[in-house]
Design an enzyme around this catalytic site. Sequence first.
Site, PDB file in Angstrom:
ATOM      1  N   ASP A 138      -3.575 -14.545   9.012  1.00 63.08           N
ATOM      2  CA  ASP A 138      -2.541 -14.095   8.075  1.00 63.08           C
ATOM      3  C   ASP A 138      -1.794 -15.310   7.518  1.00 63.08           C
ATOM      4  O   ASP A 138      -1.036 -15.962   8.250  1.00 63.08           O
ATOM      5  CB  ASP A 138      -1.570 -13.140   8.774  1.00 63.08           C
ATOM      6  CG  ASP A 138      -0.611 -12.508   7.791  1.00 63.08           C
ATOM      7  OD1 ASP A 138       0.080 -13.239   7.053  1.00 63.08           O
ATOM      8  OD2 ASP A 138      -0.551 -11.261   7.732  1.00 63.08           O
TER       9      ASP A 138
ATOM     10  N   ASP B 169       2.136 -15.199   7.792  1.00 59.29           N
ATOM     11  CA  ASP B 169       2.621 -15.400   9.168  1.00 59.29           C
ATOM     12  C   ASP B 169       2.509 -16.866   9.564  1.00 59.29           C
ATOM     13  O   ASP B 169       3.410 -17.430  10.180  1.00 59.29           O
ATOM     14  CB  ASP B 169       1.783 -14.568  10.164  1.00 59.29           C
ATOM     15  CG  ASP B 169       2.186 -13.095  10.152  1.00 59.29           C
ATOM     16  OD1 ASP B 169       3.119 -12.742   9.402  1.00 59.29           O
ATOM     17  OD2 ASP B 169       1.527 -12.321  10.869  1.00 59.29           O
TER      18      ASP B 169
ATOM     19  N   THR C  25      -1.127   7.590  -1.121  1.00 57.78           N
ATOM     20  CA  THR C  25      -2.374   7.468  -1.891  1.00 57.78           C
ATOM     21  C   THR C  25      -3.296   6.381  -1.333  1.00 57.78           C
ATOM     22  O   THR C  25      -4.473   6.334  -1.706  1.00 57.78           O
ATOM     23  CB  THR C  25      -2.064   7.095  -3.354  1.00 57.78           C
ATOM     24  OG1 THR C  25      -1.473   5.787  -3.362  1.00 57.78           O
ATOM     25  CG2 THR C  25      -1.122   8.091  -4.001  1.00 57.78           C
TER      26      THR C  25
ATOM     27  N   ARG D 281       0.839  -1.202   0.000  1.00 57.91           N
ATOM     28  CA  ARG D 281       0.000   0.000   0.000  1.00 57.91           C
ATOM     29  C   ARG D 281       0.867   1.242   0.000  1.00 57.91           C
ATOM     30  O   ARG D 281       1.776   1.363   0.831  1.00 57.91           O
ATOM     31  CB  ARG D 281      -0.866  -0.016   1.262  1.00 57.91           C
ATOM     32  CG  ARG D 281      -2.275   0.422   1.044  1.00 57.91           C
ATOM     33  CD  ARG D 281      -3.048   0.053   2.282  1.00 57.91           C
ATOM     34  NE  ARG D 281      -2.849   1.062   3.311  1.00 57.91           N
ATOM     35  CZ  ARG D 281      -3.821   1.829   3.775  1.00 57.91           C
ATOM     36  NH1 ARG D 281      -5.033   1.682   3.317  1.00 57.91           N
ATOM     37  NH2 ARG D 281      -3.592   2.713   4.719  1.00 57.91           N
TER      38      ARG D 281
HETATM   39  N1  URA Z   1      -4.116 -11.939   3.578  1.00 51.92           N
HETATM   40  C1  URA Z   1      -4.117 -12.901   4.536  1.00 51.92           C
HETATM   41  O1  URA Z   1      -3.096 -13.508   4.832  1.00 51.92           O
HETATM   42  N2  URA Z   1      -5.288 -13.182   5.137  1.00 51.92           N
HETATM   43  C2  URA Z   1      -6.437 -12.552   4.847  1.00 51.92           C
HETATM   44  O2  URA Z   1      -7.471 -12.868   5.440  1.00 51.92           O
HETATM   45  C3  URA Z   1      -6.412 -11.543   3.855  1.00 51.92           C
HETATM   46  C4  URA Z   1      -5.232 -11.261   3.236  1.00 51.92           C
END
Ligand code: URA
Length: 220
Positions: free
Chosen positions: A213, A216, A119, A115
Amino acid sequence: MASTSQNHQYGENVIVLPPTAQLQALLTLIRDEKTHRGDFVFYSDRIIRLLVEEGLNNLPVVPKEVRTPTGVDFNGVSFEGRICGVSIMRAGEAMEAGLRDCCRSVRIGKILIQRDEETTLPKLFYAKLPEDISDRFVLLLDPMLATGGSCLKAIEVLLEHGVKEDKILFLNLIASPLGIQAVSQRFPKMKTITAWVDAGLDEHAYITPGLGDFGDRYFL
Ligand code: URA
């Protein structure tokens, strides 16, 4: 070759894998917050393998005749055209091994999109792509399709490098309805192959129910 798993709820260019008991069990394992990293990697890799096989199933083939050791000719097929992989960093890199397992010595490029703080739009930070990518089918790899922002930007980058839209296959584990609609409507000639479409997004733009995630859980 047309797949029996095509599901046109999101358009003809979206394939959702058949919701077999096995696929649902694998997804349940990786969604479970109690699943530790070793199992998360093992079961994610199994789903990734299913996605790669379905992606390869959508590549064109040409007739090929071979003679078997029994001395009889067999009218088979062989793949037409060359492929490469492109992972959207970091989570997409988790899908590279599954692609290599199926396609020996496949070329794999990488794209990093983040990101832009000014912007708030997705911005390309890094791209390393095979120099002849415009001649290849591209298997674009990203396990989680949330808003679709990174995926849309990655496709733009591929098109800028001369890749034809109808030679892009996007492989994804879990999509949100918003993400899948954004991608398939903006690029109707490319194919999206996903294992599951979830209910939606939460206030942090995480897919829900989702699995948290992915990067992760796979890498840390
Ligand atoms: N990226 C991820 O790892 N999990 C999500 O829920 C959305 C984007």
